[in-house]
Design a protein around this motif. Structure first.
Motif, short mmCIF file in Angstrom:
data_model
loop_
_atom_site.label_atom_id
_atom_site.label_comp_id
_atom_site.label_asym_id
_atom_site.label_seq_id
_atom_site.Cartn_x
_atom_site.Cartn_y
_atom_site.Cartn_z
N UNK A 61 0.78 -1.05 0.05
CA UNK A 61 -0.06 -0.01 -0.04
C UNK A 61 1.00 1.17 -0.03
N UNK A 62 2.18 1.26 0.49
CA UNK A 62 2.94 2.29 0.63
C UNK A 62 3.77 2.38 -0.40
N UNK A 63 3.92 1.40 -1.55
CA UNK A 63 4.64 1.26 -2.54
C UNK A 63 6.13 1.14 -2.32
N UNK A 64 6.32 0.29 -1.35
CA UNK A 64 7.97 0.07 -0.76
C UNK A 64 8.05 -1.38 -0.81
N UNK A 65 9.18 -1.52 -0.58
CA UNK A 65 9.78 -3.06 -0.69
C UNK A 65 10.28 -3.51 0.28
N UNK A 66 10.72 -2.52 1.57
CA UNK A 66 11.42 -3.32 2.70
C UNK A 66 11.65 -2.22 3.94
N UNK A 67 12.29 -2.74 4.97
CA UNK A 67 12.64 -1.76 5.75
C UNK A 67 13.36 -0.51 5.45
N UNK A 68 14.39 -0.62 4.57
CA UNK A 68 15.06 0.54 4.30
C UNK A 68 14.45 1.48 3.71
N UNK A 69 13.49 1.18 2.74
CA UNK A 69 12.55 2.17 2.09
C UNK A 69 11.37 2.65 2.99
N UNK A 70 11.18 1.59 3.98
CA UNK A 70 10.17 2.10 4.94
C UNK A 70 10.75 3.36 5.91
N UNK A 71 12.09 3.35 6.14
CA UNK A 71 12.75 4.22 6.74
C UNK A 71 12.67 5.65 5.81
N UNK A 72 13.03 5.80 4.49
CA UNK A 72 13.00 6.64 3.62
C UNK A 72 11.83 7.14 3.64
N UNK A 73 10.63 6.31 3.37
CA UNK A 73 9.20 6.97 3.32
C UNK A 73 8.98 7.81 4.58
N UNK A 74 9.20 7.14 5.85
CA UNK A 74 8.86 7.95 6.96
C UNK A 74 9.62 9.30 6.90
N UNK A 75 10.97 9.27 6.60
CA UNK A 75 11.74 10.77 6.54
C UNK A 75 10.92 11.49 5.65
N UNK A 76 10.43 11.06 4.37
CA UNK A 76 9.76 12.07 3.48
C UNK A 76 8.74 12.43 4.03
N UNK A 77 7.80 11.60 4.82
CA UNK A 77 6.59 12.04 5.37
C UNK A 77 6.51 13.20 6.42
N UNK A 78 7.70 13.01 7.44
CA UNK A 78 7.97 13.81 8.26
C UNK A 78 8.59 15.38 8.03
N UNK A 79 9.16 15.26 6.67
CA UNK A 79 10.07 16.43 6.44
C UNK A 79 9.30 17.43 5.80
#
Length: 79
Positions: A61-79
């Motif tokens: 649903x988030x369009x990611x493939x793993x934990x490292x991309x999850x971290x990147x996704x979170x950083x993008x959301x809170x920036x």
């Protein structure tokens, strides 16, 4: 408001926009807190396989493939 609460509040909007259900949001938040699948399963009274399925669904649903991309996704959301 603690930094964890502020991050959660920021992420909530995106979680709803990505159509994450309540259980998926809970699993995601616990993963972001660094909890292991076994601990999440015990806390939520689910099997580890159910947690793995939730995790795969969340990633899809988030369009990611793993934990490292999850971290990147979170950083993008809170920036």
């Amino acid at each position: 408001m603690s930094s964890s609460e502020a991050i959660l509040k920021t992420l909530e909007v995106t979680m709803y926009r990505c159509d994450l259900r309540e259980k998926q949001r809970t699993v995601l938040w616990m993963l972001l807190q660094g909890k292991e699948k076994k601990e999440i399963a015990n806390t939520l009274h689910l099997s580890e396989e159910a947690i793995r399925k939730h995790q795969r669904t969340i990633y899809n649903k988030l369009g990611i493939e793993g934990k490292s991309q999850l971290v990147k996704w979170v950083i993008e959301q809170i920036s």
